[in-house]
Design a protein around this motif. Structure first.
Motif, PDB file in Angstrom:
ATOM      1  N   PHE A  98       0.831  -1.213   0.000  1.00 26.81           N
ATOM      2  CA  PHE A  98       0.000   0.000   0.000  1.00 26.81           C
ATOM      3  C   PHE A  98       0.864   1.261   0.000  1.00 26.81           C
ATOM      4  CE2 PHE A  98       0.697  -0.615   4.560  1.00 26.81           C
ATOM      5  CZ  PHE A  98       0.956   0.667   4.992  1.00 26.81           C
ATOM      6  N   TRP A  99       2.105   1.164   0.468  1.00 26.07           N
ATOM      7  CA  TRP A  99       3.008   2.313   0.460  1.00 26.07           C
ATOM      8  C   TRP A  99       3.700   2.401  -0.892  1.00 26.07           C
ATOM      9  CZ3 TRP A  99       3.648   6.702   2.748  1.00 26.07           C
ATOM     10  CH2 TRP A  99       4.865   7.375   2.708  1.00 26.07           C
ATOM     11  N   GLY A 100       4.440   1.366  -1.248  1.00 27.95           N
ATOM     12  CA  GLY A 100       5.027   1.238  -2.579  1.00 27.95           C
ATOM     13  C   GLY A 100       5.905   2.386  -3.017  1.00 27.95           C
TER      14      GLY A 100
ATOM     15  N   ILE B 268      18.527   9.319   6.594  1.00 23.27           N
ATOM     16  CA  ILE B 268      18.509   8.108   5.783  1.00 23.27           C
ATOM     17  C   ILE B 268      17.078   7.655   5.525  1.00 23.27           C
ATOM     18  CG2 ILE B 268      19.166   5.666   5.717  1.00 23.27           C
ATOM     19  CD1 ILE B 268      21.479   7.553   5.229  1.00 23.27           C
ATOM     20  N   LEU B 269      16.232   7.733   6.539  1.00 22.53           N
ATOM     21  CA  LEU B 269      14.828   7.356   6.362  1.00 22.53           C
ATOM     22  C   LEU B 269      14.156   8.223   5.306  1.00 22.53           C
ATOM     23  CD1 LEU B 269      13.696   6.761  10.073  1.00 22.53           C
ATOM     24  CD2 LEU B 269      14.028   5.022   8.306  1.00 22.53           C
ATOM     25  N   ASN B 270      14.497   9.497   5.285  1.00 23.59           N
ATOM     26  CA  ASN B 270      13.934  10.396   4.273  1.00 23.59           C
ATOM     27  C   ASN B 270      14.435  10.030   2.880  1.00 23.59           C
ATOM     28  OD1 ASN B 270      12.605  11.775   6.302  1.00 23.59           O
ATOM     29  ND2 ASN B 270      14.094  13.434   6.416  1.00 23.59           N
ATOM     30  N   LEU B 271      15.719   9.680   2.767  1.00 24.62           N
ATOM     31  CA  LEU B 271      16.263   9.252   1.473  1.00 24.62           C
ATOM     32  C   LEU B 271      15.596   7.955   1.008  1.00 24.62           C
ATOM     33  CD1 LEU B 271      20.133   9.868   1.508  1.00 24.62           C
ATOM     34  CD2 LEU B 271      18.465  10.792  -0.105  1.00 24.62           C
ATOM     35  N   MET B 272      15.279   7.104   1.957  1.00 26.53           N
ATOM     36  CA  MET B 272      14.593   5.843   1.636  1.00 26.53           C
ATOM     37  C   MET B 272      13.122   6.069   1.303  1.00 26.53           C
ATOM     38  SD  MET B 272      16.026   3.293   4.589  1.00 26.53           S
ATOM     39  CE  MET B 272      17.694   2.646   4.588  1.00 26.53           C
ATOM     40  N   ASN B 273      12.603   7.226   1.700  1.00 23.20           N
ATOM     41  CA  ASN B 273      11.175   7.530   1.559  1.00 23.20           C
ATOM     42  C   ASN B 273      10.320   6.477   2.283  1.00 23.20           C
ATOM     43  OD1 ASN B 273       9.033   9.139   0.734  1.00 23.20           O
ATOM     44  ND2 ASN B 273       8.746   8.027  -1.179  1.00 23.20           N
ATOM     45  N   LYS B 274      10.745   6.164   3.509  1.00 24.07           N
ATOM     46  CA  LYS B 274      10.043   5.153   4.300  1.00 24.07           C
ATOM     47  C   LYS B 274       8.727   5.667   4.874  1.00 24.07           C
ATOM     48  CE  LYS B 274      10.796   1.690   5.990  1.00 24.07           C
ATOM     49  NZ  LYS B 274      10.364   0.275   5.720  1.00 24.07           N
ATOM     50  N   GLY B 275       8.633   6.972   5.066  1.00 18.97           N
ATOM     51  CA  GLY B 275       7.412   7.502   5.667  1.00 18.97           C
ATOM     52  C   GLY B 275       7.320   7.203   7.146  1.00 18.97           C
TER      53      GLY B 275
ATOM     54  N   LEU C 230       3.950 -11.762  11.182  1.00 19.80           N
ATOM     55  CA  LEU C 230       3.810 -10.956   9.972  1.00 19.80           C
ATOM     56  C   LEU C 230       4.856  -9.849   9.930  1.00 19.80           C
ATOM     57  CD1 LEU C 230       0.681  -8.605  10.327  1.00 19.80           C
ATOM     58  CD2 LEU C 230       2.101  -9.420  12.215  1.00 19.80           C
ATOM     59  N   MET C 231       4.940  -9.150   8.775  1.00 18.57           N
ATOM     60  CA  MET C 231       5.861  -8.028   8.590  1.00 18.57           C
ATOM     61  C   MET C 231       5.073  -6.718   8.570  1.00 18.57           C
ATOM     62  SD  MET C 231       8.536  -9.513   5.749  1.00 18.57           S
ATOM     63  CE  MET C 231       7.241  -9.990   4.571  1.00 18.57           C
ATOM     64  N   LEU C 232       5.605  -5.701   9.255  1.00 15.31           N
ATOM     65  CA  LEU C 232       4.914  -4.418   9.350  1.00 15.31           C
ATOM     66  C   LEU C 232       5.897  -3.255   9.219  1.00 15.31           C
ATOM     67  CD1 LEU C 232       2.521  -5.086  12.372  1.00 15.31           C
ATOM     68  CD2 LEU C 232       1.916  -5.135   9.944  1.00 15.31           C
ATOM     69  N   LYS C 233       5.332  -2.073   8.963  1.00 15.87           N
ATOM     70  CA  LYS C 233       6.103  -0.836   8.933  1.00 15.87           C
ATOM     71  C   LYS C 233       5.820  -0.075  10.212  1.00 15.87           C
ATOM     72  CE  LYS C 233       5.159   2.721   6.179  1.00 15.87           C
ATOM     73  NZ  LYS C 233       5.150   3.738   5.096  1.00 15.87           N
TER      74      LYS C 233
END
Length: 321
Positions: free
Chosen positions: A58-60, A163-170, A128-131
């Protein structure tokens, strides 16, 4: 054969690829049929089955990830009732352990699933896997535990906001630590996924990540540290200059007149050179002094989520000690 979508087959000397087609209503897909398999012959004390609530992510939008390309767009989910019906059938067969194979499930959808599990009194334990986003509140995490969740693999990747911003992890670095603490206190088993060697990441930033992991080691069962690798069709692959990569190329494995075979690994040069040998020695030296650092898994060997789920089903919180 020509009319079957997604079929790839050989016709004489040619390989035919039929037109791609996606199933948008996932409720139309029959449930997996395991009746031909003797589930008691697998290398687990009790059978563990997988299920899939959604297709895609859903993030993608993570700049390093190409997993969502595996599925045809758009992201879509099954109905909650359809998933519950499948789990009820497994329960009737005596299956009590489930691993969700989804890329990720949103907090909102997961809460609906947990409410339905509790309402239907389905007695399962699941992983399960989550963000780690702030919408995983205490109430939602608590309901997850009550409904049978025992293991969460969190896609943390880094505790550094740059780094999180560069990854665009949200995700927010400070919120991640709070989520791990709350999850642990509820009784859930946290497994943390990290990425090191991300483009532009420095040795100092890697060491700071290790320090935060050390500080919070009480709150997770294991951390899996993955070295960054570059994949095709990711944002990083398409925009190398943005991530300060010097060049992109493939290595030739075979090069003859009729065949050119390249490696699946895409080479790159990161401007920030990292002395991996020195960092590896430093980590090993610290592991000898600090038992909590033994939770760091950077050897390339990975745990079995199925075995861990079985192991931690009855006493999750004690496993952290």
């Amino acid at each position: 054969s020509d009319e079957i979508p997604n079929l790839v087959y050989r016709k004489r000397d040619k390989v035919i690829e039929n037109k791609e087609s996606a199933v948008y209503n996932l409720d139309q897909i029959p449930f997996p049929d395991f009746s031909d398999y003797n589930l008691n012959r697998y290398f687990t004390p009790y059978p563990v089955l997988s299920t899939l609530f959604s297709r895609g992510c859903f993030w993608g939008a993570c700049t390093f990830c190409a997993h969502c390309k595996t599925y045809s767009n758009p992201y879509r989910t099954r109905s909650i009732s359809n998933l519950i019906l499948e789990l009820e059938r497994y329960q009737k067969r005596g299956i009590k352990h489930i691993c969700f194979a989804d890329e990720v499930i949103s907090a909102k959808d997961l809460d609906l699933i947990n409410r339905a599990l509790l309402k239907k009194k389905i007695n399962i334990h699941y992983a399960l896997m989550l963000k780690p986003t702030k919408d995983f509140t205490y109430e939602i995490l608590k309901r997850m535990y009550q409904a049978g969740c025992r293991i969460i693999i969190w896609g943390v990747e880094s505790f550094n906001q740059r780094i999180l911003n560069l990854m665009n992890k949200g995700t927010d670095a400070k919120e991640i630590e709070d989520i791990l603490k709350v999850s642990y206190k509820i009784g859930l088993c946290n497994v943390v996924y990290m990425i090191q060697g991300f483009p532009t990441q420095t040795e100092e930033e890697i060491l700071k990540d290790w320090g935060i992991l050390r500080k919070n080691s009480k709150y997770f069962y294991e951390v899996a540290i993955h070295d960054f690798w570059l994949e095709e069709d990711t944002d990083i692959f398409r925009n190398p200059k943005k991530f300060e990569l010097k060049y992109l190329k493939r290595k030739h494995l075979v090069k003859i007149k009729r065949l050119k075979l390249f490696s699946s690994h895409i080479s790159f040069i990161n401007r920030n050179k990292i002395d991996w040998k020195r960092l590896s020695k430093l980590l090993k030296r610290n592991q000898e002094k600090d038992k909590y650092l033994n939770k760091f898994n950077d050897s390339g060997t990975y745990f079995s989520m199925e075995h861990m789920l079985l192991h931690l089903t009855r006493q999750c919180k004690e496993a952290y000690q």
